[in-house]
Scaffold this motif. Structure first.
Motif, PDB file in Angstrom:
ATOM      1  N   VAL A  77      55.184  28.420  41.220  1.00 16.76           N
ATOM      2  CA  VAL A  77      54.471  28.439  42.495  1.00 16.76           C
ATOM      3  C   VAL A  77      53.324  29.437  42.394  1.00 16.76           C
ATOM      4  CG1 VAL A  77      54.675  28.910  44.973  1.00 16.76           C
ATOM      5  CG2 VAL A  77      56.575  27.826  43.750  1.00 16.76           C
ATOM      6  N   ALA A  78      52.119  28.988  42.775  1.00 14.75           N
ATOM      7  CA  ALA A  78      50.920  29.820  42.673  1.00 14.75           C
ATOM      8  C   ALA A  78      50.430  30.220  44.050  1.00 14.75           C
ATOM      9  CB  ALA A  78      49.819  29.061  41.942  1.00 14.75           C
ATOM     10  N   THR A  79      49.892  31.433  44.135  1.00 12.95           N
ATOM     11  CA  THR A  79      49.231  31.935  45.345  1.00 12.95           C
ATOM     12  C   THR A  79      47.886  32.492  44.914  1.00 12.95           C
ATOM     13  OG1 THR A  79      51.368  32.516  46.307  1.00 12.95           O
ATOM     14  CG2 THR A  79      49.408  33.526  47.299  1.00 12.95           C
ATOM     15  N   ILE A  80      46.836  32.115  45.615  1.00 10.80           N
ATOM     16  CA  ILE A  80      45.500  32.583  45.262  1.00 10.80           C
ATOM     17  C   ILE A  80      45.330  34.044  45.660  1.00 10.80           C
ATOM     18  CG2 ILE A  80      44.354  31.889  47.413  1.00 10.80           C
ATOM     19  CD1 ILE A  80      42.053  30.798  45.577  1.00 10.80           C
ATOM     20  N   THR A  81      44.613  34.793  44.842  1.00  9.60           N
ATOM     21  CA  THR A  81      44.295  36.187  45.159  1.00  9.60           C
ATOM     22  C   THR A  81      42.965  36.234  45.913  1.00  9.60           C
ATOM     23  OG1 THR A  81      43.063  36.520  43.107  1.00  9.60           O
ATOM     24  CG2 THR A  81      45.444  36.993  43.039  1.00  9.60           C
ATOM     25  N   GLN A  82      42.610  37.405  46.415  1.00 10.34           N
ATOM     26  CA  GLN A  82      41.317  37.535  47.091  1.00 10.34           C
ATOM     27  C   GLN A  82      40.180  37.214  46.132  1.00 10.34           C
ATOM     28  OE1 GLN A  82      40.566  38.105  50.492  1.00 10.34           O
ATOM     29  NE2 GLN A  82      38.641  37.335  49.645  1.00 10.34           N
ATOM     30  N   ARG A  83      40.294  37.693  44.906  1.00 12.26           N
ATOM     31  CA  ARG A  83      39.263  37.398  43.893  1.00 12.26           C
ATOM     32  C   ARG A  83      39.183  35.891  43.650  1.00 12.26           C
ATOM     33  NH1 ARG A  83      34.711  38.289  41.199  1.00 12.26           N
ATOM     34  NH2 ARG A  83      34.824  37.793  39.004  1.00 12.26           N
ATOM     35  N   GLY A  84      40.314  35.231  43.545  1.00 10.67           N
ATOM     36  CA  GLY A  84      40.339  33.783  43.348  1.00 10.67           C
ATOM     37  C   GLY A  84      39.706  33.049  44.514  1.00 10.67           C
ATOM     38  N   SER A  85      39.953  33.526  45.718  1.00 13.89           N
ATOM     39  CA  SER A  85      39.353  32.929  46.910  1.00 13.89           C
ATOM     40  C   SER A  85      37.837  33.093  46.893  1.00 13.89           C
ATOM     41  CB  SER A  85      39.948  33.567  48.170  1.00 13.89           C
ATOM     42  OG  SER A  85      39.414  32.981  49.322  1.00 13.89           O
ATOM     43  N   ASP A  86      37.371  34.255  46.487  1.00  7.52           N
ATOM     44  CA  ASP A  86      35.931  34.500  46.382  1.00  7.52           C
ATOM     45  C   ASP A  86      35.288  33.549  45.366  1.00  7.52           C
ATOM     46  OD1 ASP A  86      36.150  36.522  48.265  1.00  7.52           O
ATOM     47  OD2 ASP A  86      36.069  38.146  46.784  1.00  7.52           O
ATOM     48  N   VAL A  87      35.960  33.317  44.248  1.00 11.88           N
ATOM     49  CA  VAL A  87      35.446  32.396  43.228  1.00 11.88           C
ATOM     50  C   VAL A  87      35.454  30.967  43.766  1.00 11.88           C
ATOM     51  CG1 VAL A  87      35.870  31.426  40.926  1.00 11.88           C
ATOM     52  CG2 VAL A  87      36.039  33.901  41.289  1.00 11.88           C
ATOM     53  N   ALA A  88      36.526  30.574  44.451  1.00 13.50           N
ATOM     54  CA  ALA A  88      36.632  29.221  45.007  1.00 13.50           C
ATOM     55  C   ALA A  88      35.528  28.933  46.013  1.00 13.50           C
ATOM     56  CB  ALA A  88      38.001  29.022  45.660  1.00 13.50           C
ATOM     57  N   GLU A  89      35.126  29.954  46.754  1.00 14.91           N
ATOM     58  CA  GLU A  89      34.109  29.789  47.789  1.00 14.91           C
ATOM     59  C   GLU A  89      32.693  30.040  47.277  1.00 14.91           C
ATOM     60  OE1 GLU A  89      35.362  32.393  50.927  1.00 14.91           O
ATOM     61  OE2 GLU A  89      37.070  31.114  51.431  1.00 14.91           O
ATOM     62  N   GLY A  90      32.558  30.419  46.009  1.00 10.09           N
ATOM     63  CA  GLY A  90      31.238  30.657  45.437  1.00 10.09           C
ATOM     64  C   GLY A  90      30.655  32.023  45.756  1.00 10.09           C
ATOM     65  N   GLN A  91      31.471  32.913  46.301  1.00  8.99           N
ATOM     66  CA  GLN A  91      31.005  34.266  46.614  1.00  8.99           C
ATOM     67  C   GLN A  91      31.053  35.177  45.404  1.00  8.99           C
ATOM     68  OE1 GLN A  91      33.411  35.480  49.925  1.00  8.99           O
ATOM     69  NE2 GLN A  91      32.444  34.041  51.327  1.00  8.99           N
ATOM     70  N   ALA A  92      31.760  34.728  44.361  1.00 11.08           N
ATOM     71  CA  ALA A  92      31.842  35.450  43.099  1.00 11.08           C
ATOM     72  C   ALA A  92      31.903  34.405  41.986  1.00 11.08           C
ATOM     73  CB  ALA A  92      33.091  36.336  43.060  1.00 11.08           C
ATOM     74  N   THR A  93      31.589  34.827  40.783  1.00  8.17           N
ATOM     75  CA  THR A  93      31.695  33.932  39.635  1.00  8.17           C
ATOM     76  C   THR A  93      32.691  34.504  38.647  1.00  8.17           C
ATOM     77  OG1 THR A  93      29.868  35.012  38.473  1.00  8.17           O
ATOM     78  CG2 THR A  93      29.312  33.127  39.872  1.00  8.17           C
ATOM     79  N   HIS A  94      33.213  33.630  37.802  1.00  9.48           N
ATOM     80  CA  HIS A  94      34.139  34.053  36.765  1.00  9.48           C
ATOM     81  C   HIS A  94      33.923  33.163  35.539  1.00  9.48           C
ATOM     82  CE1 HIS A  94      37.681  36.224  35.382  1.00  9.48           C
ATOM     83  NE2 HIS A  94      37.960  35.113  34.729  1.00  9.48           N
ATOM     84  N   PRO A  95      33.775  33.758  34.356  1.00  9.43           N
ATOM     85  CA  PRO A  95      33.619  32.939  33.144  1.00  9.43           C
ATOM     86  C   PRO A  95      34.827  32.023  32.972  1.00  9.43           C
ATOM     87  CG  PRO A  95      33.272  35.272  32.656  1.00  9.43           C
ATOM     88  CD  PRO A  95      33.782  35.185  34.063  1.00  9.43           C
ATOM     89  N   GLY A  96      34.575  30.759  32.718  1.00 14.19           N
ATOM     90  CA  GLY A  96      35.659  29.811  32.526  1.00 14.19           C
ATOM     91  C   GLY A  96      35.998  29.012  33.759  1.00 14.19           C
ATOM     92  N   VAL A  97      35.344  29.325  34.908  1.00 12.31           N
ATOM     93  CA  VAL A  97      35.565  28.582  36.144  1.00 12.31           C
ATOM     94  C   VAL A  97      34.199  28.100  36.630  1.00 12.31           C
ATOM     95  CG1 VAL A  97      36.430  28.631  38.517  1.00 12.31           C
ATOM     96  CG2 VAL A  97      37.542  30.025  36.760  1.00 12.31           C
ATOM     97  N   LYS A  98      34.118  26.816  36.917  1.00  5.26           N
ATOM     98  CA  LYS A  98      32.860  26.237  37.393  1.00  5.26           C
ATOM     99  C   LYS A  98      32.465  26.873  38.736  1.00  5.26           C
ATOM    100  CE  LYS A  98      30.919  21.806  38.834  1.00  5.26           C
ATOM    101  NZ  LYS A  98      31.238  20.387  39.038  1.00  5.26           N
ATOM    102  N   ARG A  99      31.194  27.114  38.892  1.00  4.79           N
ATOM    103  CA  ARG A  99      30.707  27.624  40.173  1.00  4.79           C
ATOM    104  C   ARG A  99      30.552  26.449  41.134  1.00  4.79           C
ATOM    105  NH1 ARG A  99      27.539  32.259  42.074  1.00  4.79           N
ATOM    106  NH2 ARG A  99      26.573  31.570  44.002  1.00  4.79           N
ATOM    107  N   PRO A 100      31.090  26.552  42.358  1.00  2.00           N
ATOM    108  CA  PRO A 100      30.968  25.443  43.300  1.00  2.00           C
ATOM    109  C   PRO A 100      29.536  25.267  43.770  1.00  2.00           C
ATOM    110  CG  PRO A 100      31.980  27.320  44.374  1.00  2.00           C
ATOM    111  CD  PRO A 100      31.824  27.679  42.920  1.00  2.00           C
ATOM    112  N   ARG A 101      29.202  24.049  44.116  1.00  9.92           N
ATOM    113  CA  ARG A 101      27.881  23.785  44.680  1.00  9.92           C
ATOM    114  C   ARG A 101      27.887  24.126  46.156  1.00  9.92           C
ATOM    115  NH1 ARG A 101      24.696  19.201  41.719  1.00  9.92           N
ATOM    116  NH2 ARG A 101      25.446  19.651  39.644  1.00  9.92           N
ATOM    117  N   PRO A 102      26.712  24.484  46.696  1.00  6.25           N
ATOM    118  CA  PRO A 102      26.635  24.826  48.121  1.00  6.25           C
ATOM    119  C   PRO A 102      26.962  23.628  49.005  1.00  6.25           C
ATOM    120  CG  PRO A 102      24.495  25.131  47.049  1.00  6.25           C
ATOM    121  CD  PRO A 102      25.452  24.614  46.030  1.00  6.25           C
TER     122      PRO A 102
END
Length: 96
Positions: free
Chosen positions: A71-96
């Motif tokens: 079972v997975a739970t997203i972290t605040q950092r993960g949420s920021d990456v999912a919403e495009g507020q932060a980037t992370h190598p290896g994860v696609k950046r979402p489009r606006p």
């Protein structure tokens, strides 16, 4: 960038977005697998688990074993990456 890398980065973004939109920001491996299928990523359960572990190692999600199901739970950092507020190598950046 190879096609393999493009698909891998998109899978990871899809997983983060699903968790970010889920109740309590949590989903199990089965829900993530079904969600990936719905987004065109037909992959093995083993690969879903591998991606979950990678996302956890990066600090984007936390995982715990609940009676043999991960079972997975997203972290605040993960949420920021999912919403495009932060980037992370290896994860696609979402489009606006």
């Amino acid at each position: 960038m190879s096609m393999h890398e493009v698909l891998q980065q998109d899978r990871r973004l899809v997983m983060l977005r699903v968790l970010n939109e889920s109740p309590a920001y949590t989903a199990n491996e089965s829900i993530l697998d079904s969600s990936l299928d719905a987004y065109g990523h037909r992959i093995s359960r083993d690969l879903v688990l591998s991606e979950m572990h990678w996302l956890q190692e990066q600090g984007l999600i936390t995982c715990k074993d609940m009676s043999g199901t991960l079972v997975a739970t997203i972290t605040q950092r993960g949420s920021d990456v999912a919403e495009g507020q932060a980037t992370h190598p290896g994860v696609k950046r979402p489009r606006p």
